[in-house]
Design an enzyme around this catalytic site. Structure first.
Site, PDB file in Angstrom:
ATOM      1  CG  ASP A  59       2.962  24.692 -22.100  1.00  0.00           C
ATOM      2  OD1 ASP A  59       3.071  23.510 -22.200  1.00  0.00           O
ATOM      3  OD2 ASP A  59       3.622  25.698 -22.939  1.00  0.00           O
ATOM      4  N   GLY A 103       2.111  28.809 -24.186  1.00  0.00           N
ATOM      5  CA  GLY A 103       2.437  29.850 -23.799  1.00  0.00           C
ATOM      6  C   GLY A 103       3.849  29.523 -22.884  1.00  0.00           C
ATOM      7  CG  HIS A 126      10.198  26.892 -34.243  1.00  0.00           C
ATOM      8  ND1 HIS A 126      11.365  27.598 -33.905  1.00  0.00           N
ATOM      9  CD2 HIS A 126       9.783  26.633 -33.081  1.00  0.00           C
ATOM     10  CE1 HIS A 126      11.656  27.801 -32.717  1.00  0.00           C
ATOM     11  NE2 HIS A 126      10.724  27.281 -31.936  1.00  0.00           N
ATOM     12  NE  ARG A 130       8.578  34.509 -26.788  1.00  0.00           N
ATOM     13  CZ  ARG A 130       9.472  33.543 -26.457  1.00  0.00           C
ATOM     14  NH1 ARG A 130       9.112  32.466 -26.080  1.00  0.00           N
ATOM     15  NH2 ARG A 130      10.802  33.490 -26.251  1.00  0.00           N
TER      16      ARG A 130
END
Length: 491
Positions: A316, A294, A367, A363
């Site tokens: 994280d 996050g 990717h 979020r």
């Protein structure tokens, strides 16, 4: 459709879009922003550009103009022009590092000569005539100003008279908002406290640009090395490479770039109505939202400010978690005091420790990763999921350039909610062609620097299925290109 009919149709799209823009600005008693004037984000004319009607018209204009160029230009020249695009990137890198936009801002509309810029910045004026960031490598005529002239030819900067240049609407976006004296006195701090656009431009035109030169080699052999690893001769991924003390300035630049891009994200728009984003209010009160990777936890913070009944676990790397706690302490200290948020160092390539999540939130995480690595991440989440757990992925979805239904039958049955994403009117490419190019650029950027990718809807469906999740719904958010993909665990 024959070639003349195609040209007429594209011309009509342009004419209709211009009429829409003209009418909208006339009704507001404004004129569209001038290319020759510096950019002013707060100007009423710029604000009107963000009106949905104008946004749609501009999208059609850009797409049609790009397609007309492709249709009518000599195809060999078109390909060569695209192949030479790296020169523009190199020149943008040079003028940003040399603070040219700031020199020209102080010079005003009359502009400044290349020799004057060089004299004041203690840089050989030939540097603006050679695409080198270190030093001029020849005794070429300093008055040629090749870098600025190439950019002006692409409508970035304005050549007022021979060898004299001024800012225009596009070049002024590179302005860091500081005086030239301050930039020259503290070169190591030139990007601090800026919008982040210059930092992003420099990251793209240096790290990403250099990595892209090794993309073909990465495709042509079976080595696991990413283009970035090849370009910078490193065994670690980009984030590990950034943590090398020698790359401290690059890490700082990347952080400023990412912070600036995040600031442009209208997070609150997902709450404008109940179908534009995942319905967080439908989760059971008191449920745990796990913000996986996050960062500062800005997204989960915005969610619980709107729906303050949920607990948050922000996960994280340890150095980032320290920053996250400070961020929440500044913007939502009462949540910390109430014990409603936990800051948990975690590597999401390892087993997920939270076993009672109402939702896992990712979020702009997926990717960064190849399908193989993403399956590992999602498998860990699936192993920790309850039957009621929701997986919410916030990403852009790549659209194909062609029209029509998906050849993937399951994808056609997914519920699509939120703001409709329409195909472009023919004969435009269905994805709006060059008007939509930034997402396709970022797709290859992720590949070249991390081995990751942006994904089509079919790509998301398949990678989720491989890792024990079924894609159920997609919410398209207003005013952004991002979507919320919602999946349920498969039991």
């Amino acid at each position: 459709m024959d070639s003349i009919a195609t040209l007429r149709a594209l011309s009509d799209i342009i004419a209709n879009a211009v009429t829409t823009v003209e009418r909208t600005y006339k009704d507001a008693e404004l004129s569209p922003p001038s290319l020759d004037e510096p950019f002013d984000h707060h100007a009423p004319a710029e604000a009107l550009r963000r009106d949905p009607v104008v946004v749609a018209a501009i999208q059609n204009l850009v797409a049609a103009a790009g397609q007309i160029t492709a249709v009518m230009r000599d195809p060999a020249l078109y390909v060569l022009d695209r192949a030479h695009g790296f020169q523009v990137s190199s020149c943008i890198q040079a003028v940003s590092q040399l603070n040219v936009a700031e020199f020209l801002r102080e010079a005003g509309p009359e502009g400044m000569s290349v020799k004057e810029i060089a004299a004041r910045s203690n840089v050989d004026s030939k540097l603006l005539g050679e695409a080198s960031l270190i030093r001029a490598v020849s005794l070429a005529d300093a008055t040629e100003a090749r870098i600025l002239r190439l950019l002006a030819t692409h409508h970035i900067f304005r050549e007022v008279s021979t060898d004299v240049f001024a800012n225009n609407r596009i070049s002024s976006t590179l302005d860091k908002g500081k005086s030239v004296d301050e930039l020259l006195a503290k070169p190591d701090e030139r990007l601090l406290e800026t919008t982040g656009l210059s930092a992003l431009v420099e990251f793209l035109s240096e790290e990403v640009f250099k990595a892209s030169g090794f993309m073909a080699e990465s495709f042509l052999d079976s080595s696991p090395l990413t283009p970035h690893m090849r370009a910078f001769k490193t065994d670690g991924n980009m984030f590990q490479w950034f943590e090398n003390p020698d790359n401290k300035h690059r890490l700082m630049r990347f952080g400023i770039a990412m912070k600036g891009s995040a600031a442009e994200e209208p997070v609150g728009t997902i709450f404008k109505d109940k179908i534009s984003g995942f319905p967080w209010q439908n989760l059971t009160a008191g449920g745990v939202i796990v913000d996986v990777g996050g960062g500062l936890g800005a997204t989960s913070l915005s969610i619980v400010k709107e729906y303050p009944t949920f607990k948050v676990v922000n996960q994280d790397r340890a150095p980032v978690i320290k920053q996250s706690k400070a961020h929440w302490q500044e913007f939502f200290p009462e949540y910390i005091e109430a014990g409603m948020v936990e800051f948990q160092p975690h590597n999401f390539l390892e087993a997920q420790p939270v076993k009672n999540a109402a939702a896992f939130l990712l979020r702009h995480i997926t990717h960064d990763w190849s399908d193989a690595n993403l399956v590992i991440i999602l498998n860990h989440l699936r192993a920790a999921a309850l039957p009621s757990t929701k997986l919410v992925i916030i990403e852009s979805i790549v659209a194909p350039a062609c029209a029509g239904r998906s050849a993937h039958p399951q994808v056609n049955n997914i519920r699509i909610l939120g703001v409709p994403r329409k195909s472009a009117p023919p004969p435009l490419l269905a994805n709006f062609g060059v008007a939509a190019a930034p997402l396709y650029y970022y797709d290859l950027t992720m590949n070249n620097v991390l081995g990751g990718q942006e994904r089509t809807l079919e790509g998301f469906y398949d990678v989720l299925l491989q890792s024990g999740w079924k894609l159920m719904e997609v919410y398209h958010c207003p005013e952004t290109d991002w979507s919320h993909l919602v999946a349920d665990p498969i039991f």
